[in-house]
Each structure stands twice: as C-alpha cells, then as structure tokens.
Design a protein around this motif. Structure first.
Motif, PDB file in Angstrom:
ATOM      1  N   GLU A 233       0.866  -1.191   0.000  1.00  0.00           N
ATOM      2  CA  GLU A 233       0.000   0.000   0.000  1.00  0.00           C
ATOM      3  C   GLU A 233       0.897   1.233   0.000  1.00  0.00           C
ATOM      4  OE1 GLU A 233      -2.286  -0.236   3.636  1.00  0.00           O
ATOM      5  OE2 GLU A 233      -0.596   0.415   4.859  1.00  0.00           O
ATOM      6  N   GLN A 234       0.334   2.374  -0.325  1.00  0.00           N
ATOM      7  CA  GLN A 234       1.092   3.620  -0.257  1.00  0.00           C
ATOM      8  C   GLN A 234       1.592   3.806   1.174  1.00  0.00           C
ATOM      9  OE1 GLN A 234       1.857   6.158  -2.607  1.00  0.00           O
ATOM     10  NE2 GLN A 234       1.233   4.654  -4.135  1.00  0.00           N
ATOM     11  N   HIS A 235       2.873   4.131   1.324  1.00  0.00           N
ATOM     12  CA  HIS A 235       3.432   4.357   2.665  1.00  0.00           C
ATOM     13  C   HIS A 235       2.782   5.585   3.304  1.00  0.00           C
ATOM     14  CE1 HIS A 235       7.348   4.193   5.228  1.00  0.00           C
ATOM     15  NE2 HIS A 235       6.351   4.658   5.929  1.00  0.00           N
ATOM     16  N   CYS A 236       2.411   6.538   2.474  1.00  0.00           N
ATOM     17  CA  CYS A 236       1.859   7.790   2.987  1.00  0.00           C
ATOM     18  C   CYS A 236       0.498   8.031   2.324  1.00  0.00           C
ATOM     19  CB  CYS A 236       2.835   8.908   2.636  1.00  0.00           C
ATOM     20  SG  CYS A 236       2.257  10.550   3.011  1.00  0.00           S
ATOM     21  N   PRO A 239      -1.157  11.976  -0.184  1.00  0.00           N
ATOM     22  CA  PRO A 239      -1.542  12.288  -1.567  1.00  0.00           C
ATOM     23  C   PRO A 239      -3.010  11.965  -1.841  1.00  0.00           C
ATOM     24  CG  PRO A 239       0.547  11.115  -1.536  1.00  0.00           C
ATOM     25  CD  PRO A 239       0.026  11.092  -0.130  1.00  0.00           C
ATOM     26  N   GLU A 240      -3.481  10.829  -1.329  1.00  0.00           N
ATOM     27  CA  GLU A 240      -4.898  10.458  -1.537  1.00  0.00           C
ATOM     28  C   GLU A 240      -5.822  11.443  -0.830  1.00  0.00           C
ATOM     29  OE1 GLU A 240      -5.367   5.940  -0.978  1.00  0.00           O
ATOM     30  OE2 GLU A 240      -3.243   6.376  -0.715  1.00  0.00           O
ATOM     31  N   LEU A 242      -5.242  14.487  -0.349  1.00  0.00           N
ATOM     32  CA  LEU A 242      -5.235  15.720  -1.161  1.00  0.00           C
ATOM     33  C   LEU A 242      -5.968  15.541  -2.490  1.00  0.00           C
ATOM     34  CD1 LEU A 242      -1.586  16.749  -0.365  1.00  0.00           C
ATOM     35  CD2 LEU A 242      -3.531  18.298  -0.110  1.00  0.00           C
ATOM     36  N   GLY A 243      -6.372  14.328  -2.782  1.00  0.00           N
ATOM     37  CA  GLY A 243      -7.164  14.087  -4.000  1.00  0.00           C
ATOM     38  C   GLY A 243      -6.388  13.477  -5.146  1.00  0.00           C
ATOM     39  N   CYS A 244      -5.125  13.115  -4.933  1.00  0.00           N
ATOM     40  CA  CYS A 244      -4.334  12.524  -6.027  1.00  0.00           C
ATOM     41  C   CYS A 244      -4.908  11.147  -6.373  1.00  0.00           C
ATOM     42  CB  CYS A 244      -2.877  12.346  -5.610  1.00  0.00           C
ATOM     43  SG  CYS A 244      -2.055  13.892  -5.230  1.00  0.00           S
ATOM     44  N   GLU A 245      -5.043  10.902  -7.666  1.00  0.00           N
ATOM     45  CA  GLU A 245      -5.611   9.614  -8.103  1.00  0.00           C
ATOM     46  C   GLU A 245      -4.566   8.510  -8.082  1.00  0.00           C
ATOM     47  OE1 GLU A 245      -7.732   9.594 -11.881  1.00  0.00           O
ATOM     48  OE2 GLU A 245      -8.422  11.628 -11.407  1.00  0.00           O
ATOM     49  N   THR A 260       1.253  14.682 -10.425  1.00  0.00           N
ATOM     50  CA  THR A 260       0.086  13.868 -10.079  1.00  0.00           C
ATOM     51  C   THR A 260      -1.146  14.513 -10.703  1.00  0.00           C
ATOM     52  OG1 THR A 260      -0.490  15.095  -8.091  1.00  0.00           O
ATOM     53  CG2 THR A 260       1.144  13.317  -7.828  1.00  0.00           C
ATOM     54  N   THR A 261      -2.314  13.978 -10.373  1.00  0.00           N
ATOM     55  CA  THR A 261      -3.539  14.533 -10.958  1.00  0.00           C
ATOM     56  C   THR A 261      -3.981  15.814 -10.249  1.00  0.00           C
ATOM     57  OG1 THR A 261      -4.777  12.997  -9.560  1.00  0.00           O
ATOM     58  CG2 THR A 261      -4.388  12.322 -11.835  1.00  0.00           C
ATOM     59  N   ILE A 262      -3.261  16.228  -9.192  1.00  0.00           N
ATOM     60  CA  ILE A 262      -3.592  17.493  -8.509  1.00  0.00           C
ATOM     61  C   ILE A 262      -2.486  18.515  -8.808  1.00  0.00           C
ATOM     62  CG2 ILE A 262      -3.892  18.590  -6.220  1.00  0.00           C
ATOM     63  CD1 ILE A 262      -6.270  16.830  -6.955  1.00  0.00           C
TER      64      ILE A 262
END
Ligand SMILES: Cc1cc2nc3c(=O)[nH]c(=O)nc-3n(C[C@H](O)[C@H](O)[C@H](O)COP(=O)(O)OP(=O)(O)OC[C@H]3O[C@@H](n4cnc5c(N)ncnc54)[C@H](O)[C@@H]3O)c2cc1C
Length: 302
Positions: A233-236, A239-240, A242-245, A260-262
């Motif tokens: 899984e993402q360590h952090c 980003p999610e 904040l809305g990053c896809e 990223t997407t943001i």
C-alpha cells in the motif's frame, strides 16, 4: 513567530526524495525535506544493481546522498512524520507529528510503499535477507541455489519463468490450491519446476537466513532462498487525502513530468512505479526535481 515559506516541500527523504532535493538545490530552490526514516529496504543487508554502489549497505547509500545534498545551503531537513497536508491560496501547508507547520508552493511525495507481509511465522524476519522480491536486486547472490517461489496463478507462472534464469533448482509454492492453467502446469513440469499446493505454516531460519519451509501438514522443504512479492500500500496516505488519483495497482498516477492529478503535487520513486529499484527511484526523483523547478520558472517568468 513567522513561518518560513519554502518553494518546495519534499515528503520522503530516501533515495528518490534526496535525488530530487539535489536537482532542486542545484537550481537554488528553497527546499524542506521531511523524512520519517523508514525506507522499504531497511532490513536488507546489501543493495545491488545501482551503479557505483553495488553491494553497499542501503543506509550507507542514503547517508552518502544526504551528505552530498546537505552541501546545498538552500536545502533544509526535518526528521519526522508529515501527518497532514492541505491546499492553501499560495500552495500547501504541511503539519508534522510534533505539531510543526511548514508551507511551500509545491509538494513532492517521494514516500515509497509499504510491503504488507503475511502473518506467517518467519517471513518478516527473513524479508530482504533470504526472502527476496526481485532477482535483479538479489538473484545473482543466490544463483543456482535451491529456491522456492511463493505465488499462484498467472503471477506464479511468470515469476517461475523469470527466476528460472537464475536457478533451475526451483519449486513453486502456491500455498493452497493451484490456480495455474493446465497449459502453465505442463510447461512448469517440462522445466522440472515442482508445484507444491500445501499451505505454509512457518519459515524456519537462522538470523533471517531461511533453512526450511514448514507446511501445515507437517511436511517441509529446505531451501536457500524464497522469492515472494507481497501486496503493498502507499506508505503515505496524504496524496490520496489531497485528491491525487491512484492507478488500479495502487500507485500514484503521474504524467510524463512526474505531476500527479492534482496541480502543484508531484510524485517520484516507488510510490508511482512498478519496477522498484534504487536506480529508478533516483532517476525519477532527479527528473521530478527538474520538473518542479521548470514549473516554478514558468510561473515566475510570465
Ligand atoms: C527488501 C527489499 C530489498 C531491496 N533491495 C534492493 C536492491 O538490492 N537494489 C535496488 O536497486 N533496489 C532494492 N529494493 C528496492 C528499493 O529499496 C526501492 O526501490 C527504493 O527504496 C525506493 O526509494 P524511494 O525513495 O521511492 O522509497 P523508500 O526508500 O521506501 O523511502 C520512502 C521514505 O519516505 C518516508 N516517508 C513516508 N511517508 C512519510 C511521511 N508521511 N512523512 C515523512 N516521511 C515519510 C519513509 O520513512 C522513507 O524514508 C529493495 C526493496 C526491498 C523492499
């Protein structure tokens, strides 16, 4: 007290984050690197396949990198965990676990991924020592050795095909009923790769060096090395938040410029790429640094 406004905050100060920091330091940018000190390869004794550092301890590579980045006086370091990040009018505000607040125009996430090891006794102790994920990183050291792969189905077949380049003394442990097709099963048999469907109970080892895989039915197989790709899984999670896809694989979606997407948020290293290696982390970090610098120049030179 007035907070210092950075141009860039890099969250994650391992290979990828430090590489980005070097590009940005050499671009005279005011940068803060926040790092919680838990790179994914921290248990592996030696890192391979990164030119000039082949066989070096992972901690030595990052310590050398940090000394070189520290040379650039616009770079600052903060040891700790970033626990929140929000979008502001001028960019972003990042808060650490200890309550420190930092602001910047851009953020780079170089935060890596977390391997989710199963709760099978012995696996965590051997991870990165004799339980390996990547033959390019560690295959040479266990070439021609008696080896097991833990995987099933399409992934198991492809993994066995790949590892047969390094050793022919190979067995595929599906840890439960095989989901290989009959054609795949025939091909593996043709290459003398045994398929073991028994469920694993534990891995016996000495200081992380595997001795035997013990199955729930009390049978065992002794091997020198095991290949295994755990889920991750993402360590952090910031980003999610904040809305990053993310992609279907759970990686951060980025374009060719590491954006990223943001807008204003970039990503580099293991958190966006499937081919995990120090070389790829360094390469994408270096490029992300240049890409962020380019975006700042474009914004200011209008
Ligand atoms: C067991 C193992 C062995 C490996 N062996 C090799 C090898 O021999 N050769 C090779 O080329 N590659 C190897 N790899 C792959 C390599 O380690 C990775 O590709 C590389 O570490 C990725 O670098 P990164 O900077 O993207 O992420 P990481 O090195 O994982 O670093 C991410 C950093 O971000 C920090 N961080 C995360 N979230 C936060 C937050 N919220 N706040 C602050 N900091 C945060 C973490 O603490 C960590 O320091 C191995 C990987 C594993 C798992």
């Amino acid at each position: 007290m007035q907070q210092k406004q950075f141009e860039v905050i890099i969250i994650g100060g391992s290979y990828s984050g430090l590489s980005a920091a070097m590009s940005l330091g050499r671009s005279l940018r005011q940068v803060l690197v926040i790092d919680s000190g838990l790179p994914c390869n921290r248990q592996t004794p030696h890192s391979h396949n990164f030119i000039t550092q082949d066989g070096e301890k992972p901690q030595v590579i990052s310590a050398k990198a940090k000394i070189q980045v520290d040379f650039y006086d616009t770079i600052q370091f903060y040891n700790g965990l970033a626990v929140s990040a929000i979008k502001t009018e001028k960019g972003f505000e990042v808060k650490t676990e200890s309550g420190k607040v930092f602001t910047a125009r851009k953020i780079l996430f170089a935060t890596g991924v977390k391997d989710l090891l199963p709760e099978i006794k012995g696996i965590a102790d051997c991870w990165g020592i004799s339980i390996l994920h990547c033959p390019y990183c560690h295959g040479y050291e266990v070439k021609k050795e008696k080896t097991a792969i833990i995987a099933n189905g399409e992934m198991g077949f492809e993994y066995a095909k790949l590892i047969s380049n390094w050793t022919k003394d190979l067995r595929l442990i599906t840890n439960g009923k095989s989901t290989l097709t009959s054609e795949q099963t025939q091909i593996l048999k043709k290459h003398q790769i045994e398929i073991i469907e028994d469920e694993i109970d534990s891995v016996e080892h000495e200081n992380g060096n595997v001795r035997e895989i013990i199955f729930k039915n009390q049978s065992k197989v002794s091997v020198k090395a095991i290949y295994f790709r755990p889920p991750f899984e993402q360590h952090c999670k910031l980003p999610e938040v904040l809305g990053c896809e993310l992609t279907e694989q759970g990686l951060l979606k980025v374009d060719a410029m590491q954006k990223t997407t943001i807008p204003g948020i970039f990503a580099s290293g293991d958190n966006f790429i499937q081919a995990r290696s120090v070389a790829m982390a360094v390469s994408s970090g270096s490029f992300a640094g240049a890409s962020i610098n380019r975006e700042l120049i474009d914004e200011d030179f209008s």
